[in-house]
Scaffold this active site. Structure first.
Site, mmCIF file in Angstrom:
data_model
loop_
_atom_site.group_PDB
_atom_site.id
_atom_site.type_symbol
_atom_site.label_atom_id
_atom_site.label_comp_id
_atom_site.label_asym_id
_atom_site.label_seq_id
_atom_site.Cartn_x
_atom_site.Cartn_y
_atom_site.Cartn_z
ATOM 1 N N SER A 54 0.719 -1.140 0.080
ATOM 2 C CA SER A 54 -0.205 0.078 -0.084
ATOM 3 C C SER A 54 0.719 1.340 -0.095
ATOM 4 C CB SER A 54 -0.972 -0.016 1.124
ATOM 5 O OG SER A 54 -2.018 0.944 0.910
ATOM 6 N N ASP A 184 -6.138 -4.034 -2.230
ATOM 7 C CA ASP A 184 -5.214 -3.394 -1.288
ATOM 8 C C ASP A 184 -4.225 -4.748 -0.572
ATOM 9 O OD1 ASP A 184 -3.673 -2.700 1.248
ATOM 10 O OD2 ASP A 184 -4.529 -0.495 0.607
#
Length: 313
Positions: A54, A184
């Site tokens: 991320s 993610d």
């Protein structure tokens, strides 16, 4: 055929891993700023593997390309608030795309200066998908290995940062024409240290004693108090749930690292801040608060400086 890139023979294999955490990546940048200053050269020249999830994926990719931390910090101040302030998932994803495309352009995984891993999660298969730069990092199927699955760094970073349902899922076409739907990487490894260690031990065939791992988190903070109709609407499904999911993942992965690899020399930098004025979350967009996180990262480095000198100099 896919020719394996030779990994330099060294006495030590140094690994840097960077957690996910949205805007809290400013804390990580504070740690890395001090680390780079201590070493006196780009971090890409010190670390053999750099893994990120991320926000950590953005930083890891830029570091692996050789960018100085000060320049990454400048980019974060310019782009991150607009991503976090966007009011819908489509607007957030569009702002993220603008950030990634302007920062990385068309750069490919073949251009990085050291081993790189960007962690994402497959929505359709419910498995990790890790974009890697070097066939030496492959755990099999090396004959068909393509750096970054044939995708650009921008595409991989966007996928790693797509914290669904606050961002849209990222759909990519790999170099072999396969359609993949990604979210993610924090959903499978918000702390990517175990994946990096696996690459070093299994793919690169390093021994336990040669590893030096620096694992950088984003800090732990009190929950912020937010007000207004948008905050109330979001609270039901909420940023808090996403934050807790990522925190549970982060701490469980680190506990597992300690159990499985307690003999591998590791520095974990992820301080807890309990004062009310430190309250924040991964969607923070106030630059004053983000600058405070950056400064706290610099301070956290100081607590580990002695051991980091032994690891890195």
């Amino acid at each position: 055929m896919n020719k394996e890139i030779e990994v330099p023979s060294k006495d030590l294999c140094r690994i840097l891993t960077l957690d996910g955490g949205g805007a809290k990546g400013f804390y990580s940048l504070g740690v890395l700023k001090e680390m780079e200053a201590m070493i006196g050269k780009p971090l890409s020249e010190t670390f053999d593997l750099i893994f990120g999830t991320s926000t950590g994926a953005i930083i890891a990719a830029l570091v692996a390309l050789g960018m100085p931390v000060d320049e990454i910090h400048t980019l974060y101040k310019k782009y991150l608030p607009s991503v976090m302030k966007a009011s819908t998932k489509s607007k957030k994803s569009e702002a993220l795309k603008i950030l990634a495309d302007e920062v990385f352009g068309e750069r490919r995984f073949e251009e990085v200066k050291t081993g790189l891993g960007i962690v994402t999660a497959r929505w359709d298969f419910e498995t990790p998908m890790i974009f890697k730069s070097n066939v030496a990092q492959a755990h099999g199927r090396s004959a068909t290995f393509v750096p970054g699955f044939g995708c650009s760094i921008s595409e991989a970073v966007q996928a790693s940062c797509s914290a669904y349902p606050f961002f849209e899922k990222k759909i990519l076409m790999t170099g072999t024409g396969n359609r993949v739907e990604l979210i993610d990487g924090g959903y499978c490894a918000n702390n990517p240290t175990l994946y990096a260690i696996a690459d070093a031990l299994i793919a690169l065939k390093k021994d336990y004693a040669s590893l030096r791992v620096v694992s950088v988190g984003v800090g732990v903070y009190p929950k912020p108090k937010r007000f207004g109709w948008f905050w109330l609407a979001q609270k039901l499904i909420s940023v808090q749930l996403l934050q807790k999911t990522l925190n549970i993942n982060t701490f469980s992965m680190d506990q597992l690292r300690v159990v499985l690899f307690k003999h591998i020399a590791t520095v974990r930098i992820n301080d807890t801040f309990e004062r009310p004025e430190m309250a924040t979350d991964l969607m923070e967009h106030n630059l004053t608060k983000l600058n405070t996180l950056y400064q706290r990262g610099c301070e956290s480095f100081g607590k580990h400086e002695v051991q980091l000198r032994e690891f890195l100099l």
